[in-house]
Design an enzyme around this catalytic site. Structure first.
Site, PDB file in Angstrom:
ATOM      1  N   PHE A  46      -7.192   0.489 -11.202  1.00 32.28           N
ATOM      2  CA  PHE A  46      -6.252  -0.099 -10.243  1.00 32.28           C
ATOM      3  C   PHE A  46      -5.138   0.884  -9.866  1.00 32.28           C
ATOM      4  O   PHE A  46      -4.520   0.726  -8.810  1.00 32.28           O
ATOM      5  CB  PHE A  46      -5.539  -1.322 -10.855  1.00 32.28           C
ATOM      6  N   ASP A  87       8.784  -2.551  14.753  1.00 28.65           N
ATOM      7  CA  ASP A  87       7.432  -2.561  14.183  1.00 28.65           C
ATOM      8  C   ASP A  87       7.208  -1.372  13.266  1.00 28.65           C
ATOM      9  O   ASP A  87       7.859  -0.335  13.397  1.00 28.65           O
ATOM     10  CB  ASP A  87       6.388  -2.544  15.314  1.00 28.65           C
ATOM     11  N   ASN A 145      -5.900  -8.335   1.633  1.00 28.76           N
ATOM     12  CA  ASN A 145      -4.540  -8.530   1.097  1.00 28.76           C
ATOM     13  C   ASN A 145      -4.510  -9.605   0.014  1.00 28.76           C
ATOM     14  O   ASN A 145      -4.942 -10.736   0.259  1.00 28.76           O
ATOM     15  CB  ASN A 145      -3.592  -8.978   2.205  1.00 28.76           C
ATOM     16  N   THR A 190       5.594   3.273 -12.860  1.00 28.98           N
ATOM     17  CA  THR A 190       6.382   3.639 -11.687  1.00 28.98           C
ATOM     18  C   THR A 190       7.257   2.432 -11.346  1.00 28.98           C
ATOM     19  O   THR A 190       7.240   1.423 -12.059  1.00 28.98           O
ATOM     20  CB  THR A 190       5.471   3.932 -10.483  1.00 28.98           C
ATOM     21  N   TYR A 248      -1.288   5.671   3.252  1.00 30.84           N
ATOM     22  CA  TYR A 248      -1.859   4.878   2.136  1.00 30.84           C
ATOM     23  C   TYR A 248      -3.365   4.729   2.297  1.00 30.84           C
ATOM     24  O   TYR A 248      -4.145   5.054   1.391  1.00 30.84           O
ATOM     25  CB  TYR A 248      -1.192   3.497   2.073  1.00 30.84           C
ATOM     26  N   LYS A 281      -6.498   6.189  -0.024  1.00 36.17           N
ATOM     27  CA  LYS A 281      -7.476   5.291  -0.656  1.00 36.17           C
ATOM     28  C   LYS A 281      -8.886   5.648  -0.166  1.00 36.17           C
ATOM     29  O   LYS A 281      -9.843   5.643  -0.938  1.00 36.17           O
ATOM     30  CB  LYS A 281      -7.159   3.821  -0.347  1.00 36.17           C
ATOM     31  N   TYR A 320       7.752  -7.718  11.423  1.00 37.27           N
ATOM     32  CA  TYR A 320       7.553  -6.491  12.183  1.00 37.27           C
ATOM     33  C   TYR A 320       6.930  -6.807  13.546  1.00 37.27           C
ATOM     34  O   TYR A 320       5.944  -7.567  13.626  1.00 37.27           O
ATOM     35  CB  TYR A 320       6.602  -5.536  11.461  1.00 37.27           C
ATOM     36  N   THR A 347      -9.420  -0.961  -0.984  1.00 34.77           N
ATOM     37  CA  THR A 347      -8.809  -1.854  -0.003  1.00 34.77           C
ATOM     38  C   THR A 347      -9.614  -1.912   1.290  1.00 34.77           C
ATOM     39  O   THR A 347     -10.332  -0.966   1.622  1.00 34.77           O
ATOM     40  CB  THR A 347      -7.382  -1.349   0.302  1.00 34.77           C
ATOM     41  N   ASP A 348      -9.426  -2.999   2.027  1.00 35.00           N
ATOM     42  CA  ASP A 348     -10.072  -3.102   3.347  1.00 35.00           C
ATOM     43  C   ASP A 348      -9.413  -2.175   4.374  1.00 35.00           C
ATOM     44  O   ASP A 348      -9.973  -1.932   5.446  1.00 35.00           O
ATOM     45  CB  ASP A 348     -10.044  -4.559   3.858  1.00 35.00           C
ATOM     46  N   GLU A 349      -8.211  -1.638   4.025  1.00 37.46           N
ATOM     47  CA  GLU A 349      -7.473  -0.831   5.009  1.00 37.46           C
ATOM     48  C   GLU A 349      -8.188   0.485   5.321  1.00 37.46           C
ATOM     49  O   GLU A 349      -7.881   1.123   6.328  1.00 37.46           O
ATOM     50  CB  GLU A 349      -6.041  -0.589   4.519  1.00 37.46           C
TER      51      GLU A 349
HETATM   52  P1  NAD Z   1       0.936  -2.093  -7.574  1.00 33.75           P
HETATM   53  O1  NAD Z   1       1.666  -1.080  -6.754  1.00 33.75           O
HETATM   54  O2  NAD Z   1       1.538  -3.429  -7.825  1.00 33.75           O
HETATM   55  O3  NAD Z   1       0.631  -1.478  -9.027  1.00 33.75           O
HETATM   56  C1  NAD Z   1       0.187  -0.152  -9.215  1.00 33.75           C
HETATM   57  C2  NAD Z   1       0.278   0.164 -10.713  1.00 33.75           C
HETATM   58  O4  NAD Z   1      -0.216   1.499 -10.906  1.00 33.75           O
HETATM   59  C3  NAD Z   1       1.704   0.140 -11.258  1.00 33.75           C
HETATM   60  O5  NAD Z   1       1.724  -0.532 -12.498  1.00 33.75           O
HETATM   61  C4  NAD Z   1       2.049   1.601 -11.441  1.00 33.75           C
HETATM   62  O6  NAD Z   1       2.978   1.848 -12.485  1.00 33.75           O
HETATM   63  C5  NAD Z   1       0.680   2.207 -11.748  1.00 33.75           C
HETATM   64  N1  NAD Z   1       0.597   3.638 -11.412  1.00 33.75           N
HETATM   65  C6  NAD Z   1       0.989   4.229 -10.247  1.00 33.75           C
HETATM   66  N2  NAD Z   1       0.754   5.553 -10.313  1.00 33.75           N
HETATM   67  C7  NAD Z   1       0.198   5.797 -11.531  1.00 33.75           C
HETATM   68  C8  NAD Z   1      -0.294   6.968 -12.183  1.00 33.75           C
HETATM   69  N3  NAD Z   1      -0.234   8.168 -11.583  1.00 33.75           N
HETATM   70  N4  NAD Z   1      -0.821   6.855 -13.427  1.00 33.75           N
HETATM   71  C9  NAD Z   1      -0.886   5.641 -14.030  1.00 33.75           C
HETATM   72  N5  NAD Z   1      -0.439   4.503 -13.470  1.00 33.75           N
HETATM   73  C10 NAD Z   1       0.102   4.582 -12.236  1.00 33.75           C
HETATM   74  O7  NAD Z   1      -0.485  -2.207  -6.900  1.00 33.75           O
HETATM   75  P2  NAD Z   1      -1.424  -3.495  -6.723  1.00 33.75           P
HETATM   76  O8  NAD Z   1      -1.003  -4.249  -5.523  1.00 33.75           O
HETATM   77  O9  NAD Z   1      -1.561  -4.173  -8.036  1.00 33.75           O
HETATM   78  O10 NAD Z   1      -2.805  -2.781  -6.357  1.00 33.75           O
HETATM   79  C11 NAD Z   1      -3.703  -2.369  -7.392  1.00 33.75           C
HETATM   80  C12 NAD Z   1      -4.910  -1.696  -6.743  1.00 33.75           C
HETATM   81  O11 NAD Z   1      -5.545  -2.608  -5.852  1.00 33.75           O
HETATM   82  C13 NAD Z   1      -4.545  -0.466  -5.915  1.00 33.75           C
HETATM   83  O12 NAD Z   1      -5.522   0.521  -6.135  1.00 33.75           O
HETATM   84  C14 NAD Z   1      -4.589  -0.966  -4.478  1.00 33.75           C
HETATM   85  O13 NAD Z   1      -4.943   0.068  -3.591  1.00 33.75           O
HETATM   86  C15 NAD Z   1      -5.673  -2.023  -4.571  1.00 33.75           C
HETATM   87  N6  NAD Z   1      -5.578  -3.133  -3.592  1.00 33.75           N
HETATM   88  C16 NAD Z   1      -4.403  -3.834  -3.482  1.00 33.75           C
HETATM   89  C17 NAD Z   1      -4.344  -4.899  -2.584  1.00 33.75           C
HETATM   90  C18 NAD Z   1      -3.095  -5.743  -2.448  1.00 33.75           C
HETATM   91  O14 NAD Z   1      -3.045  -6.613  -1.578  1.00 33.75           O
HETATM   92  N7  NAD Z   1      -2.083  -5.557  -3.287  1.00 33.75           N
HETATM   93  C19 NAD Z   1      -5.461  -5.225  -1.804  1.00 33.75           C
HETATM   94  C20 NAD Z   1      -6.630  -4.472  -1.958  1.00 33.75           C
HETATM   95  C21 NAD Z   1      -6.676  -3.434  -2.869  1.00 33.75           C
HETATM   96  P1  TYD Z   2       2.219  -5.888   3.345  1.00 38.87           P
HETATM   97  O1  TYD Z   2       2.476  -7.016   2.400  1.00 38.87           O
HETATM   98  O2  TYD Z   2       3.110  -4.671   3.270  1.00 38.87           O
HETATM   99  O3  TYD Z   2       0.688  -5.485   3.200  1.00 38.87           O
HETATM  100  P2  TYD Z   2      -0.241  -4.480   4.100  1.00 38.87           P
HETATM  101  O4  TYD Z   2       0.631  -3.608   4.912  1.00 38.87           O
HETATM  102  O5  TYD Z   2      -0.981  -3.729   3.025  1.00 38.87           O
HETATM  103  O6  TYD Z   2      -1.132  -5.366   4.925  1.00 38.87           O
HETATM  104  O7  TYD Z   2       2.314  -6.443   4.826  1.00 38.87           O
HETATM  105  C1  TYD Z   2       1.489  -7.517   5.253  1.00 38.87           C
HETATM  106  C2  TYD Z   2       1.752  -7.690   6.744  1.00 38.87           C
HETATM  107  O8  TYD Z   2       3.095  -8.148   6.912  1.00 38.87           O
HETATM  108  C3  TYD Z   2       1.644  -6.390   7.513  1.00 38.87           C
HETATM  109  O9  TYD Z   2       1.053  -6.667   8.793  1.00 38.87           O
HETATM  110  C4  TYD Z   2       3.077  -5.939   7.683  1.00 38.87           C
HETATM  111  C5  TYD Z   2       3.840  -7.248   7.734  1.00 38.87           C
HETATM  112  N1  TYD Z   2       5.225  -7.200   7.203  1.00 38.87           N
HETATM  113  C6  TYD Z   2       6.285  -7.710   7.978  1.00 38.87           C
HETATM  114  O10 TYD Z   2       6.084  -8.206   9.102  1.00 38.87           O
HETATM  115  N2  TYD Z   2       7.550  -7.665   7.459  1.00 38.87           N
HETATM  116  C7  TYD Z   2       7.811  -7.115   6.226  1.00 38.87           C
HETATM  117  O11 TYD Z   2       9.011  -7.070   5.820  1.00 38.87           O
HETATM  118  C8  TYD Z   2       6.718  -6.617   5.444  1.00 38.87           C
HETATM  119  C9  TYD Z   2       6.951  -6.023   4.084  1.00 38.87           C
HETATM  120  C10 TYD Z   2       5.445  -6.695   5.981  1.00 38.87           C
END
Ligand code: NAD
Ligand code: TYD
Length: 352
Positions: A79, A289, A187, A34, A158, A162, A215, A132-134
């Site tokens: 993931f 926000d 995060n 994606t 989201y 999850k 925000y 996720t913790d969300e």
């Molecule tokens: P990301 O958005 O960077 O990557 C997601 C990947 O999944 C991409 O490579 C995308 O191409 C692939 N993908 C999406 N839909 C798909 C499908 N239908 N089939 C196959 N592949 C598909 O996400 P990330 O930040 O690397 O997060 C990875 C996982 O960790 C997620 O499940 C997310 O909920 C979880 N997570 C993320 C964070 C964070 O801070 N980023 C924190 C806690 C948990």
């Molecule tokens: P984000 O990186 O989108 O992660 P999450 O929403 O999963 O926590 O955002 C982290 C925090 O930063 C969240 O409280 C929203 C805030 N934020 C901004 O203030 N400005 C921005 O442009 C973005 C993308 C996020």
């Protein structure tokens, strides 16, 4: 062989690189590519015989079943997801499709594969679900951090999708005995994070001379974890996590958004000063926000620390400095991912 889904995304790519660097067994990476998936993230292992990429969707059950059987997969690390809260507000449908339906189809394929394994292999099989913790909702300023027994109170599309996927994973263990382990992580930040998320977005905009959008009042708190520490936690869970258990993973680094942005500006002022000698802080702009914006997340990681011996190695101060350096050293990567559809997203989202 282990099957990684979403291994071309931010955390998945870091995990695959980290896993092979630690001598892990071969990996097949299933990713739909994606907007968030980027094969450049895996360039360092492009020629590695232990790595194979398959372009496909986790919802394609036939493909997943074939992969699981052909590659004799002994564990799945899941993931793949739609992962950006703001995008889930603009368009939740893809989130239901991948996070809920996708996880369901993957579980079905995993269950069929697992049930057909010889008895000895069945006990060793693992389905590790990365969440996720969300899902736990939002904390007040004095509330204790989330433990694994906190009730689920997801507040965004989201988080809701999850949460649904976590429940499906739990149900497949309880009902069918599928050996699943779920991690709920705070995060992440670090290399290869798509610059729609706060930290890489701020670094990118700062260097491009653009506003740094905060925000609301910027006092929302997140518990930041360096992605390499998350990868180490997942490795440990794969090795010793108990089927049916949930592990919270966090960085013990609670920070308000505005403080994160000030920290980034301070490091950039030092490492790559603005041409006019003024601080990047002058680019900070408060914007409307996020609807339903959660005020505070914090993880209590006592369980994974005491039962599996995992603790984060990076502090926020050390991890954020490493991260800024990485982005400064990888401007080509940033330039590639910020072309095309990324520009459309920025125009649409920040216009309002
Ligand atoms: P990301 O958005 O960077 O990557 C997601 C990947 O999944 C991409 O490579 C995308 O191409 C692939 N993908 C999406 N839909 C798909 C499908 N239908 N089939 C196959 N592949 C598909 O996400 P990330 O930040 O690397 O997060 C990875 C996982 O960790 C997620 O499940 C997310 O909920 C979880 N997570 C993320 C964070 C964070 O801070 N980023 C924190 C806690 C948990
Ligand atoms: P984000 O990186 O989108 O992660 P999450 O929403 O999963 O926590 O955002 C982290 C925090 O930063 C969240 O409280 C929203 C805030 N934020 C901004 O203030 N400005 C921005 O442009 C973005 C993308 C996020």
């Amino acid at each position: 062989m282990i099957l990684v889904t979403g291994g071309a995304g931010f955390i998945g790519a870091n995990f695959v690189l980290d896993w092979l660097a630690h001598g892990g067994e071969p990996v097949v990476n299933l990713d739909a590519l994606t907007y968030a998936g980027n094969l450049q993230n895996l360039q360092p292992i492009a020629g590695d015989g232990r790595y194979r990429f398959v372009h496909g969707d986790i919802r394609d059950r036939d493909l997943v079943e074939r992969l699981l059987a052909d590659q004799a997969v002994r564990a799945i690390v899941h993931f793949a997801a739609e992962s950006h809260v703001d995008r889930s507000i603009h368009g939740p449908e893809d989130f239901v499709a991948t996070n809920v339906v996708g996880t369901f189809r993957l579980l079905e394929a995993a269950r069929a594969h697992w049930a057909a394994l010889p008895a000895a292999d069945r006990g060793a099989f693992r389905f590790v679900h990365i969440s996720t913790d969300e899902v736990y909702g939002s904390l007040g300023p004095a509330d204790p951090a989330f433990t694994e027994t906190n009730p689920y109170q997801p507040n965004s599309p989201y988080a809701a999708t999850k949460a649904a996927s976590d429940h499906l994973v739990r149900g497949y263990h309880h009902t069918y005995g599928l050996p699943v382990v779920t991690t709920n992580c705070s995060n992440n930040y670090g290399p290869y994070q798509f610059p729609e998320k706060l930290i890489p977005l701020v670094i990118h905009n700062a260097l491009a001379g653009k506003p740094l959008p905060i925000y609301g009042d910027g006092r929302q708190v997140r518990d930041w974890l360096y992605v390499g520490d998350h990868c180490a936690a997942i490795r440990r869970v794969l090795e010793a996590g108990v089927p049916g258990e949930v592990y919270n993973v966090g960085g013990a680094s609670e920070m308000a958004n505005i403080d994160v942005v000030h920290t980034l500006c301070g490091i950039l002022d030092e490492l790559q000063p603005r041409a006019d000698g003024r601080s990047y802080r002058e680019q900070i702009t408060f914007v409307k926000d996020r609807p339903g914006h959660d005020r505070r997340y914090a993880i209590d990681a006592t369980k994974i620390a005491t039962t599996l011996g995992w603790r984060p190695a990076e502090t926020f101060a050390s991890g954020i400095r490493r991260t800024v350096r990485w982005y400064l050293d990888h401007q080509d990567w940033v330039a590639d991912v910020t072309s095309g559809s990324y520009r459309d997203w920025m125009a649409k989202h920040y216009a309002s």
